[in-house]
Design a protein around this motif. Structure first.
Motif, PDB file in Angstrom:
ATOM      1  N   PHE A   1     -11.731  77.130  -4.614  1.00 39.42           N
ATOM      2  CA  PHE A   1     -10.375  76.798  -5.032  1.00 39.42           C
ATOM      3  C   PHE A   1      -9.517  78.048  -4.853  1.00 39.42           C
ATOM      4  CE2 PHE A   1     -12.900  73.633  -7.152  1.00 39.42           C
ATOM      5  CZ  PHE A   1     -12.104  72.511  -7.180  1.00 39.42           C
ATOM      6  N   VAL A   2      -8.302  77.867  -4.322  1.00 40.56           N
ATOM      7  CA  VAL A   2      -7.444  78.990  -4.004  1.00 40.56           C
ATOM      8  C   VAL A   2      -6.120  78.840  -4.738  1.00 40.56           C
ATOM      9  CG1 VAL A   2      -6.346  80.303  -2.156  1.00 40.56           C
ATOM     10  CG2 VAL A   2      -8.497  79.107  -1.718  1.00 40.56           C
ATOM     11  N   GLU A   3      -5.636  79.943  -5.323  1.00 43.06           N
ATOM     12  CA  GLU A   3      -4.354  79.919  -6.029  1.00 43.06           C
ATOM     13  C   GLU A   3      -3.197  79.756  -5.045  1.00 43.06           C
ATOM     14  OE1 GLU A   3      -3.933  79.827  -9.236  1.00 43.06           O
ATOM     15  OE2 GLU A   3      -6.074  79.969  -9.656  1.00 43.06           O
ATOM     16  N   LYS A   4      -2.012  79.553  -5.588  1.00 41.48           N
ATOM     17  CA  LYS A   4      -0.823  79.362  -4.756  1.00 41.48           C
ATOM     18  C   LYS A   4      -0.640  80.560  -3.815  1.00 41.48           C
ATOM     19  CE  LYS A   4       1.413  76.794  -8.492  1.00 41.48           C
ATOM     20  NZ  LYS A   4       2.523  76.776  -9.477  1.00 41.48           N
ATOM     21  N   PRO A   5      -0.527  80.318  -2.503  1.00 41.43           N
ATOM     22  CA  PRO A   5      -0.413  81.426  -1.550  1.00 41.43           C
ATOM     23  C   PRO A   5       1.044  81.781  -1.267  1.00 41.43           C
ATOM     24  CG  PRO A   5      -0.672  79.375  -0.366  1.00 41.43           C
ATOM     25  CD  PRO A   5      -0.652  79.011  -1.839  1.00 41.43           C
ATOM     26  N   ASP A   6       1.243  82.915  -0.575  1.00 44.26           N
ATOM     27  CA  ASP A   6       2.586  83.179  -0.058  1.00 44.26           C
ATOM     28  C   ASP A   6       2.768  82.374   1.231  1.00 44.26           C
ATOM     29  OD1 ASP A   6       1.393  84.609   2.090  1.00 44.26           O
ATOM     30  OD2 ASP A   6       1.584  86.510   1.032  1.00 44.26           O
ATOM     31  N   TYR A   7       3.943  82.481   1.830  1.00 44.39           N
ATOM     32  CA  TYR A   7       4.265  81.596   2.957  1.00 44.39           C
ATOM     33  C   TYR A   7       3.365  81.849   4.168  1.00 44.39           C
ATOM     34  CZ  TYR A   7       6.908  79.197   6.590  1.00 44.39           C
ATOM     35  OH  TYR A   7       7.273  78.369   7.622  1.00 44.39           O
ATOM     36  N   ASP A   8       3.125  83.105   4.506  1.00 47.31           N
ATOM     37  CA  ASP A   8       2.317  83.409   5.690  1.00 47.31           C
ATOM     38  C   ASP A   8       0.889  82.909   5.522  1.00 47.31           C
ATOM     39  OD1 ASP A   8       4.459  84.606   6.939  1.00 47.31           O
ATOM     40  OD2 ASP A   8       3.949  86.639   6.260  1.00 47.31           O
ATOM     41  N   ILE A   9       0.332  83.108   4.343  1.00 47.12           N
ATOM     42  CA  ILE A   9      -1.032  82.629   4.102  1.00 47.12           C
ATOM     43  C   ILE A   9      -1.065  81.101   4.126  1.00 47.12           C
ATOM     44  CG2 ILE A   9      -2.881  82.503   2.391  1.00 47.12           C
ATOM     45  CD1 ILE A   9      -2.187  85.324   1.553  1.00 47.12           C
ATOM     46  N   ALA A  10      -0.045  80.456   3.561  1.00 45.03           N
ATOM     47  CA  ALA A  10       0.021  78.988   3.594  1.00 45.03           C
ATOM     48  C   ALA A  10       0.065  78.473   5.027  1.00 45.03           C
ATOM     49  CB  ALA A  10       1.239  78.513   2.811  1.00 45.03           C
ATOM     50  N   CYS A  11       0.760  79.200   5.917  1.00 43.90           N
ATOM     51  CA  CYS A  11       0.797  78.817   7.335  1.00 43.90           C
ATOM     52  C   CYS A  11      -0.603  78.906   7.947  1.00 43.90           C
ATOM     53  CB  CYS A  11       1.764  79.712   8.103  1.00 43.90           C
ATOM     54  SG  CYS A  11       3.516  79.411   7.735  1.00 43.90           S
ATOM     55  N   ASN A  12      -1.342  79.942   7.591  1.00 47.40           N
ATOM     56  CA  ASN A  12      -2.713  80.086   8.090  1.00 47.40           C
ATOM     57  C   ASN A  12      -3.604  78.962   7.568  1.00 47.40           C
ATOM     58  OD1 ASN A  12      -2.046  82.443   9.454  1.00 47.40           O
ATOM     59  ND2 ASN A  12      -2.640  83.769   7.736  1.00 47.40           N
ATOM     60  N   TYR A  13      -3.446  78.619   6.303  1.00 54.05           N
ATOM     61  CA  TYR A  13      -4.214  77.505   5.738  1.00 54.05           C
ATOM     62  C   TYR A  13      -3.951  76.219   6.514  1.00 54.05           C
ATOM     63  CZ  TYR A  13      -5.198  80.271   1.493  1.00 54.05           C
ATOM     64  OH  TYR A  13      -5.628  81.209   0.608  1.00 54.05           O
ATOM     65  N   LEU A  14      -2.685  75.972   6.818  1.00 48.40           N
ATOM     66  CA  LEU A  14      -2.308  74.735   7.498  1.00 48.40           C
ATOM     67  C   LEU A  14      -2.902  74.672   8.902  1.00 48.40           C
ATOM     68  CD1 LEU A  14      -0.569  72.136   7.330  1.00 48.40           C
ATOM     69  CD2 LEU A  14       1.308  73.477   8.330  1.00 48.40           C
ATOM     70  N   SER A  15      -2.824  75.783   9.626  1.00 47.69           N
ATOM     71  CA  SER A  15      -3.301  75.791  11.012  1.00 47.69           C
ATOM     72  C   SER A  15      -4.823  75.726  11.103  1.00 47.69           C
ATOM     73  CB  SER A  15      -2.784  77.034  11.743  1.00 47.69           C
ATOM     74  OG  SER A  15      -3.259  78.220  11.116  1.00 47.69           O
ATOM     75  N   SER A  16      -5.526  76.213  10.075  1.00 43.47           N
ATOM     76  CA  SER A  16      -6.990  76.231  10.126  1.00 43.47           C
ATOM     77  C   SER A  16      -7.596  74.844   9.999  1.00 43.47           C
ATOM     78  CB  SER A  16      -7.534  77.130   9.020  1.00 43.47           C
ATOM     79  OG  SER A  16      -7.406  76.503   7.744  1.00 43.47           O
ATOM     80  N   GLY A  17      -6.916  73.952   9.297  1.00 43.38           N
ATOM     81  CA  GLY A  17      -7.459  72.614   9.069  1.00 43.38           C
ATOM     82  C   GLY A  17      -8.561  72.564   8.035  1.00 43.38           C
ATOM     83  N   GLU A  18      -8.847  73.702   7.383  1.00 40.27           N
ATOM     84  CA  GLU A  18      -9.941  73.756   6.409  1.00 40.27           C
ATOM     85  C   GLU A  18      -9.463  73.644   4.968  1.00 40.27           C
ATOM     86  OE1 GLU A  18     -12.051  77.353   7.008  1.00 40.27           O
ATOM     87  OE2 GLU A  18     -12.809  76.803   8.999  1.00 40.27           O
TER      88      GLU A  18
END
Length: 366
Positions: free
Chosen positions: A68-85
């Motif tokens: 479980f991951v806490e609320k990210p900043d915008y750049d990290i959220a972009c990485n989360y989205l692109s990874s598909g994981e």
């Protein structure tokens, strides 16, 4: 009614079709002792939500929870989205009660034992079963995520693509609401001039706005919240401030609901209190005595049945009655419509500790 600072009372918005498609997939996992959480397939790099990272696939419809991951900043959220994981953490779960309790007992025995103590002493209140307040108040306050899901080896995540929105803030309500041509959303008695992208909620007063942009305004009988829409999720800071300064606006409301109806405080002074009391049909308040205050009851609508010591009588609309201090009294609504009265308390003590409840033996009432 909603206190503007009680934003966590708000719920998730999700399509019914999405639930129908996804929930049956989780049932076999829960039936075999898994603790299922639902991960929302993200549609954009959201910084206001927590995330779940999936691990190895478990069967055809779920993945083992990696973290479980806490609320990210915008750049990290972009990485989360692109990874598909990664999925948005919906905070929704499915599991058998015995499965969850077994894990809770292992990882947080303090919570388990305190809850066990609380349910061992219960009492019935109309349609409610009330657990022991003192025992439950001593239970540590921790979410399912922190207490169990981050530690158990039985957690799986089932992806859900269902047009989900975490309506946990007033800005989220703006997102899902119908807007005017300037992007404004209004609820209640609101007048606006030259405003854009605002959400204004008025409960019981006229709210007028001029030249505002990207703003949230929430007016209730308890408090007023004014915030930039991009910062409204930080309202927790206000709640923390209220708690640390022994304020009560975040937890005590002017309108309180009870199994038998509701009470709304209208005016509160040092030695007087004016309230509107609503009593549901065929409901009755407990017999009681006040030693330090008297009360006046005026009926607004319906018909009140009053017992004053050994005398029983009715009070019709636009009529009133006087309840002296030190006298046993009972209020009931024998009608089929809600009973509404104005109650005026006056005396040296108008607090709850001047209520002495007694066994009610009048007219066979319970």
């Amino acid at each position: 009614m909603m206190n503007p600072f009680s934003w966590l009372q708000m719920t998730n918005m999700i399509s019914y079709q999405g639930l129908v498609r996804t929930f049956p997939k989780a049932i076999p996992y829960a039936g075999h002792g898994k603790l299922v959480t639902f991960g929302i397939v993200p549609s954009h790099p959201e910084t206001g939500y927590g995330y779940i990272r999936r691990g190895q696939q478990d069967g055809s419809d779920a993945f083992i929870v990696h973290e479980f991951v806490e609320k990210p900043d915008y750049d990290i959220a972009c990485n989360y989205l692109s990874s598909g994981e990664y999925y948005w953490n919906s905070g929704m779960f499915m599991f058998k009660a015995e499965s969850y309790l077994a894990e809770l007992k292992e990882f947080r025995p303090d919570i388990y034992k305190q809850c066990e103590r609380a349910v061992m002493q219960t009492n019935e209140d109309l349609d409610f079963v009330r657990i022991d307040e003192e025992a439950f108040a001593q239970c540590p306050s921790e979410s399912i995520d922190y207490a169990v899901m981050e530690h158990t080896s039985h957690a799986v995540v089932v992806p859900m693509d269902a047009g989900w929105s975490d309506v946990g803030s007033w800005s989220s309500l703006w997102d899902i609401s119908n807007k005017d041509e300037s992007g404004n959303v209004t609820r209640g008695d609101v007048v606006q001039f030259d405003c854009r992208d605002t959400y204004v909620h008025s409960e019981d007063a006229l709210v007028a706005t001029l030249g505002l942009d990207n703003t949230i305004i929430v007016q209730t009988c308890d408090a007023v919240l004014i915030a930039n829409k991009n910062h409204v999720q930080n309202v927790k800071k206000v709640v923390d401030y209220l708690k640390s300064n022994n304020r009560t606006e975040h937890c005590e409301h002017k309108e309180i609901y009870r199994p038998w109806g509701s009470i709304k405080t209208l005016v509160h002074g040092d030695e007087y209190l004016v309230r509107k009391v609503t009593l549901r049909p065929e409901m009755q308040l407990a017999a009681q005595i006040h030693h330090h205050r008297s009360e006046h009851w005026t009926v607004l609508s319906g018909k009140a049945t009053v017992i004053l010591e050994d005398r029983e009588y009715n009070v019709e609309e636009n009529q009133s009655t006087f309840i002296p201090a030190g006298v046993v009294h009972v209020l009931s609504n024998a009608g089929l419509q809600p009973l509404e009265i104005i109650e005026i308390q006056s005396g040296k003590n108008i607090n709850e500790d001047d209520i002495v409840r007694v066994e009610n033996t009048f007219s066979g009432r319970k």
